[in-house]
Write a protein that holds these residues in place. Sequence first.
Motif, PDB file in Angstrom:
ATOM      1  N   ARG A 206      18.165  31.852  31.775  1.00 50.02           N
ATOM      2  CA  ARG A 206      17.801  30.663  31.000  1.00 50.02           C
ATOM      3  C   ARG A 206      16.534  30.024  31.557  1.00 50.02           C
ATOM      4  N   ALA A 207      16.302  30.167  32.846  1.00 49.13           N
ATOM      5  CA  ALA A 207      15.100  29.657  33.502  1.00 49.13           C
ATOM      6  C   ALA A 207      14.855  30.519  34.732  1.00 49.13           C
ATOM      7  N   VAL A 208      13.688  30.402  35.314  1.00 47.72           N
ATOM      8  CA  VAL A 208      13.344  31.205  36.481  1.00 47.72           C
ATOM      9  C   VAL A 208      14.175  30.731  37.679  1.00 47.72           C
ATOM     10  N   LEU A 224      10.254  38.758  34.383  1.00 49.27           N
ATOM     11  CA  LEU A 224      11.622  38.577  33.897  1.00 49.27           C
ATOM     12  C   LEU A 224      11.605  38.134  32.444  1.00 49.27           C
ATOM     13  N   THR A 225      12.778  38.200  31.845  1.00 50.91           N
ATOM     14  CA  THR A 225      12.958  37.768  30.465  1.00 50.91           C
ATOM     15  C   THR A 225      13.720  36.454  30.457  1.00 50.91           C
ATOM     16  N   LEU A 226      13.185  35.479  29.756  1.00 52.12           N
ATOM     17  CA  LEU A 226      13.862  34.199  29.567  1.00 52.12           C
ATOM     18  C   LEU A 226      14.677  34.270  28.286  1.00 52.12           C
ATOM     19  N   SER A 256      14.487  42.090  24.334  1.00 52.03           N
ATOM     20  CA  SER A 256      15.640  41.271  24.706  1.00 52.03           C
ATOM     21  C   SER A 256      16.476  42.020  25.731  1.00 52.03           C
ATOM     22  N   PHE A 257      17.102  41.262  26.631  1.00 60.42           N
ATOM     23  CA  PHE A 257      17.987  41.820  27.645  1.00 60.42           C
ATOM     24  C   PHE A 257      19.295  41.052  27.658  1.00 60.42           C
ATOM     25  N   MET A 258      20.343  41.700  28.134  1.00 58.64           N
ATOM     26  CA  MET A 258      21.611  41.005  28.308  1.00 58.64           C
ATOM     27  C   MET A 258      21.427  39.874  29.317  1.00 58.64           C
ATOM     28  N   SER A 259      22.105  38.761  29.081  1.00 61.55           N
ATOM     29  CA  SER A 259      21.998  37.608  29.970  1.00 61.55           C
ATOM     30  C   SER A 259      22.656  37.895  31.307  1.00 61.55           C
ATOM     31  N   ALA A 260      22.073  37.308  32.357  1.00 55.04           N
ATOM     32  CA  ALA A 260      22.793  37.281  33.629  1.00 55.04           C
ATOM     33  C   ALA A 260      24.158  36.649  33.364  1.00 55.04           C
ATOM     34  N   ARG A 261      25.198  37.225  33.947  1.00 55.72           N
ATOM     35  CA  ARG A 261      26.551  36.805  33.545  1.00 55.72           C
ATOM     36  C   ARG A 261      26.821  35.332  33.788  1.00 55.72           C
ATOM     37  N   THR A 262      26.184  34.748  34.811  1.00 56.41           N
ATOM     38  CA  THR A 262      26.389  33.321  35.066  1.00 56.41           C
ATOM     39  C   THR A 262      25.606  32.449  34.099  1.00 56.41           C
TER      40      THR A 262
END
Length: 398
Positions: A206-208, A224-226, A256-262
């Motif tokens: 969502r942010a760096v 990275l991808t936001l 697009s990439f899958m979100s970090a799980r957190t």
Amino acid sequence: MMPADLETDAERLREAMAKALAEDGVLTDPGWRAAVETVPRHRFVPGFYLPAHRLDGQGLTVWEPVTADADYGRWLGAAYSDTTLITQFDGDEPDWTAPQVRHGGAPTSSSTLPSLVVRMWADADVQEGHTVLEIGTGTGYSTALACERLGSADVTSIEVDPRRLEQAASALYGCGYTPTLAVADGLYGYWPEASFDRIVAACSFRAVPPALLTQARPGGKILLTLSGWLYGYARVLLTVNGDGTAEGQLLGGTVSFMSARTHAAPAFGNPAHWAASLPQTGRTARHPPERITAGTEEAFHLRFLAQCAVPDAQMTTVGEVVHMVDVVTGSAATLTPVKGRWEVREGGPVRLWERIERVLSAYDEADRPGPETFTLYVYNGGQHLRHPRLPGLPLPRT
């Protein structure tokens, strides 16, 4: 049992894939082309899912498991196609000795299409002699390419899912690659191996994450991808300064990439429950929802800008009604088609669609600037996306 000529077949397909990527302008660097021609992708994907050409009775996508034992030709052909191969849904690790057909589900791990993997390493300006942190080992194929190009000693790769990392490690070691591997949350980087010349994330945030700025050397780069809860995406290449700040431009393209799980979106319940508390009458929307939902590059870009305006909002469509829900502030909105126009009803402390409309109007007034004209600044714990002719858009704090 694998056919006796597996490696011969794989080598032929691997060379064909590298040639096709080179002809498409993806493999312009001889070093990365040599890596693609060398690394056996099939060893990193013993099984994966491909979508069937049908939906089930509930309208869900049917995902068919593909393995060498079940269909050798389909498995090997897909392994050397420029395709993302889904290897896990909903965090459930498949048993590839007896895989089952899946109905729907959220992909949580994959082998990213080779052209994007190479593009990521190239966009990050990874060169011989650089130390690299990869966030999101996944199957290990991308890690193997980096090891082949840089040497294993300069590559660190972390993965939040221990079962995924175990399989990736087995494939990497089996191919002779020995990078530093660890089970760790990419939100915090990997302090034991810091600092790094390059940090490349194969998941989205969502942010760096502030930790990454600290773990990159001054002058180092972070790619990275936001992303966010509206599923808007933008890639950014940051250069880290010596004072803890960083800045960089957005990169074009619909990646697009899958979100970090957190950083995954929280459940928000029944949209009808949220809509029930909204005013009975609304207003005519100044911009239709198609501005951010259409299948165009501009809509892809606008969805990310809209997400910056309402970072805690989520969106879903039920029938013809578009629902927006913000679980952080308790705000909600609906957009309903009425006789050729869209009627907006909004409630709560944040007027969600009104905020998005402001961004869309400002974007139009600025002559619809592309993503490459936006700069992300990271400083003192704050992060802002800026453009010379648009108001600054803050990113959420991690």
